[in-house]
Design an enzyme around this catalytic site. Structure first.
Site, mmCIF file in Angstrom:
data_model
loop_
_atom_site.group_PDB
_atom_site.id
_atom_site.type_symbol
_atom_site.label_atom_id
_atom_site.label_comp_id
_atom_site.label_asym_id
_atom_site.label_seq_id
_atom_site.Cartn_x
_atom_site.Cartn_y
_atom_site.Cartn_z
ATOM 1 N N PHE A 19 47.457 29.995 70.730
ATOM 2 C CA PHE A 19 46.321 30.152 71.550
ATOM 3 C C PHE A 19 46.507 29.685 73.049
ATOM 4 C CE2 PHE A 19 41.726 28.366 72.277
ATOM 5 C CZ PHE A 19 41.164 29.546 72.105
ATOM 6 N N ASN A 40 39.481 21.408 68.573
ATOM 7 C CA ASN A 40 38.834 22.999 68.855
ATOM 8 C C ASN A 40 39.501 23.868 67.927
ATOM 9 O OD1 ASN A 40 38.150 25.272 70.067
ATOM 10 N ND2 ASN A 40 39.895 25.433 71.378
ATOM 11 N N PRO A 41 38.751 23.873 66.679
ATOM 12 C CA PRO A 41 39.243 24.516 65.536
ATOM 13 C C PRO A 41 38.878 25.980 65.663
ATOM 14 C CG PRO A 41 37.115 23.785 65.028
ATOM 15 C CD PRO A 41 37.478 23.152 66.458
HETATM 16 N N1 SAM Z 1 43.716 22.817 70.481
HETATM 17 C C1 SAM Z 1 44.185 24.096 71.182
HETATM 18 C C2 SAM Z 1 43.337 24.549 72.323
HETATM 19 O O1 SAM Z 1 42.105 24.167 72.477
HETATM 20 O O2 SAM Z 1 43.733 25.620 73.233
HETATM 21 C C3 SAM Z 1 43.997 25.350 70.211
HETATM 22 C C4 SAM Z 1 42.781 25.723 69.713
HETATM 23 S S1 SAM Z 1 43.080 26.899 68.807
HETATM 24 C C5 SAM Z 1 41.397 27.847 68.881
HETATM 25 C C6 SAM Z 1 43.030 26.431 66.674
HETATM 26 C C7 SAM Z 1 44.180 25.949 66.612
HETATM 27 O O3 SAM Z 1 44.200 25.408 65.124
HETATM 28 C C8 SAM Z 1 45.414 26.872 66.327
HETATM 29 O O4 SAM Z 1 46.551 26.311 67.041
HETATM 30 C C9 SAM Z 1 45.685 27.165 65.083
HETATM 31 O O5 SAM Z 1 47.139 27.411 64.368
HETATM 32 C C10 SAM Z 1 45.413 25.398 64.165
HETATM 33 N N2 SAM Z 1 44.501 25.725 63.017
HETATM 34 C C11 SAM Z 1 44.219 26.728 62.252
HETATM 35 N N3 SAM Z 1 43.522 26.185 60.991
HETATM 36 C C12 SAM Z 1 44.143 24.943 60.991
HETATM 37 C C13 SAM Z 1 43.992 23.912 59.850
HETATM 38 N N4 SAM Z 1 43.299 24.289 59.042
HETATM 39 N N5 SAM Z 1 44.643 22.643 60.270
HETATM 40 C C14 SAM Z 1 45.056 22.217 61.435
HETATM 41 N N6 SAM Z 1 45.260 23.451 62.283
HETATM 42 C C15 SAM Z 1 44.486 24.622 62.300
HETATM 43 N N1 GLN Z 2 36.303 30.635 72.616
HETATM 44 C C1 GLN Z 2 37.337 31.441 71.775
HETATM 45 C C2 GLN Z 2 37.010 32.798 72.173
HETATM 46 O O1 GLN Z 2 37.341 33.106 73.297
HETATM 47 C C3 GLN Z 2 37.291 31.030 70.314
HETATM 48 C C4 GLN Z 2 37.898 29.762 70.121
HETATM 49 C C5 GLN Z 2 37.851 29.198 68.830
HETATM 50 O O2 GLN Z 2 37.948 29.926 67.927
HETATM 51 N N2 GLN Z 2 38.085 27.707 68.615
HETATM 52 O O3 GLN Z 2 36.828 33.499 71.401
#
Ligand code: SAM
Ligand code: GLN
Length: 272
Positions: free
Chosen positions: A90, A185-186
């Site tokens: 991401f 940030n899930p």
């Molecule tokens: N923290 C980073 C950022 O803000 O750029 C990445 C955010 S991204 C929206 C969500 C992240 O959560 C991804 O890297 C994904 O692989 C991880 N993820 C998804 N489901 C998860 C879970 N159940 N437990 C831990 N990590 C998870």
């Molecule tokens: N803000 C993200 C988007 O551009 C979504 C991020 C997220 O799911 N944590 O769609």
């Protein structure tokens, strides 16, 4: 072809797809020539090798078809940091920088010592917190690719962040008692949402959280006893305020916070 001409060709390829075709053209040129943008600008009359020209044109076309620029340059920027990123991980967003500021304020105010970042991706949140506080920082992700990327960024910034693989709170089990603050940030996008082309190229598990976009929160908060006496700050979508109020009812003190665009973007839950 001279660099000046190549730059014009790339800008032309990018102009439909990008709001800043000139800047993106320079980023692509910088990647294929391994020169800084500043250096490129000083050498606009230089002849460029045909192979390099073709590579730059083909990457620009890929970009024009909706491939994220950050995956091409393998670089992204977050909270004053330059981080490595690649396809499968991401790309950090500007809104999330505020999550770091909110966490840092709380760390200072409440003298928190141990912080965990759930779903760390590039490691952006965890690294920013580790650099700007004295906290011990743990960071988790379900994705091996994300953890490898975070590891690379942690090494680049020479910070101490402990990486753990697994979903939700599972990888923290043995240390959970010590964790005072959880940031995340899930994934929170609905599987029904129509996403822009570049967002669609990002990993599914980073973005989507079921039909209503709440699946991550539902699972994360399914056993509130694990969260006793902790503070949790999470990013969310502005439309999720109502459903999250219902979902988190009775778990603790809930506060919603806005992003720099005045949209409700985070919640803080202080669990008793
Ligand atoms: N923290 C980073 C950022 O803000 O750029 C990445 C955010 S991204 C929206 C969500 C992240 O959560 C991804 O890297 C994904 O692989 C991880 N993820 C998804 N489901 C998860 C879970 N159940 N437990 C831990 N990590 C998870
Ligand atoms: N803000 C993200 C988007 O551009 C979504 C991020 C997220 O799911 N944590 O769609």
């Amino acid at each position: 072809m001279k660099l000046r001409e190549l730059y014009t060709v790339l800008k032309d390829v990018l102009k439909e797809a990008s709001e800043s075709p000139g800047s993106e053209a320079l980023s692509i040129l910088s990647k294929v020539t391994s020169q800084t943008r500043e250096r490129l600008l000083m050498n606009f009359e230089e002849e460029i090798d045909e192979n390099v020209c073709q590579m730059a044109i083909s990457l620009s076309k890929k970009r024009a078809n909706g491939y994220p620029l950050q995956y091409i340059t393998e670089r992204c920027y977050f909270h004053g940091l330059e981080l490595y990123v690649c396809e499968g991980v991401f790309v950090p967003r500007i809104e999330t920088e505020l999550l770091v500021d909110l966490a840092l304020e709380l760390i200072e105010e409440r003298s928190f010592k141990v912080v965990a970042d759930i779903g760390t991706g590039t490691g952006c949140i965890a690294i920013a917190i580790a650099l700007e506080s004295r906290c011990e920082v743990l960071a988790t992700d379900v994705s091996e690719r994300a953890l490898e990327t975070a590891r690379r960024n942690i090494e680049r910034y020479k910070v101490h962040v402990q990486l753990l693989k697994g979903a939700y709170l599972a990888p923290l089990r043995s240390v959970l008692d010590d964790v005072q603050l959880i940031v995340s940030n899930p994934p929170y996008v609905s599987t029904r949402a129509e996403l822009p082309a570049d967002v669609k190229k990002e990993p599914h598990e980073a973005l989507f959280a079921g039909e209503d976009g709440l699946e991550f929160y539902r699972n994360f908060f399914s056993d509130p006893s694990l969260l006793a006496r902790k503070t949790i700050i999470m990013e969310m979508s502005p439309e999720q305020e109502g459903p999250l109020r219902d979902l988190l009812k009775g778990l603790g003190t809930l506060t919603f916070l806005k992003d720099q665009f005045s949209r409700t973007r985070f919640f803080r839950l202080d669990v008793a």
